[in-house]
Design a protein around this motif. Structure first.
Motif: not given
Length: 115
Positions: A34-38, A48-49, A54-58, A82-84
């Motif tokens: 959420a922070q990256a998207k914000a 990277s996003l 994808d990994k979050f969904t998995r 996400a932080r990257l």
């Protein structure tokens, strides 16, 4: 021999059952996404996003399947991705600002030279 296999099976099941659900890690990962998207990171432009999503969904799917260890691992990787993505975005913005400042400095030098 059969007793040995039963003990190994019991140990294996205990090891799987002892890994708690990674709810806190999933929450942290969701916040990082959420922070990256914000900040304006675009999933279509940021590999990277995309990897993080994808990994979050998995990770969520692994949690649903009861594979808490895999869910935790994927959620941790997704958070780091996400932080990257966020860092890459901020780095790009910084480079853009540096280029703009260098252009302004060049214009000021030209104006001072013309005096």
């Amino acid at each position: 021999m059969n007793r040995f296999l039963l003990v190994l099976l019991a140990l294996g099941l205990t090891a799987c059952a002892s890994d708690p659900a990674p709810n806190e890690q999933l929450r942290l990962t969701e916040q990082a996404l959420a922070q990256a998207k914000a900040l304006g990171v675009d999933g279509e432009q940021s590999e990277s996003l995309r990897l993080a999503e994808d990994k979050f969904t998995r990770a969520q799917a692994a949690l649903q399947d009861g594979d808490n260890k895999e869910a935790r691992l994927l959620a941790e990787q997704a958070e780091l991705d996400a932080r990257l993505a966020e860092a890459e975005h901020l780095n790009g913005k910084g480079r853009e600002q540096l280029v703009e400042l260098n252009h302004r400095i060049s214009r000021l030098r030209q104006q001072l030279g013309a005096m």
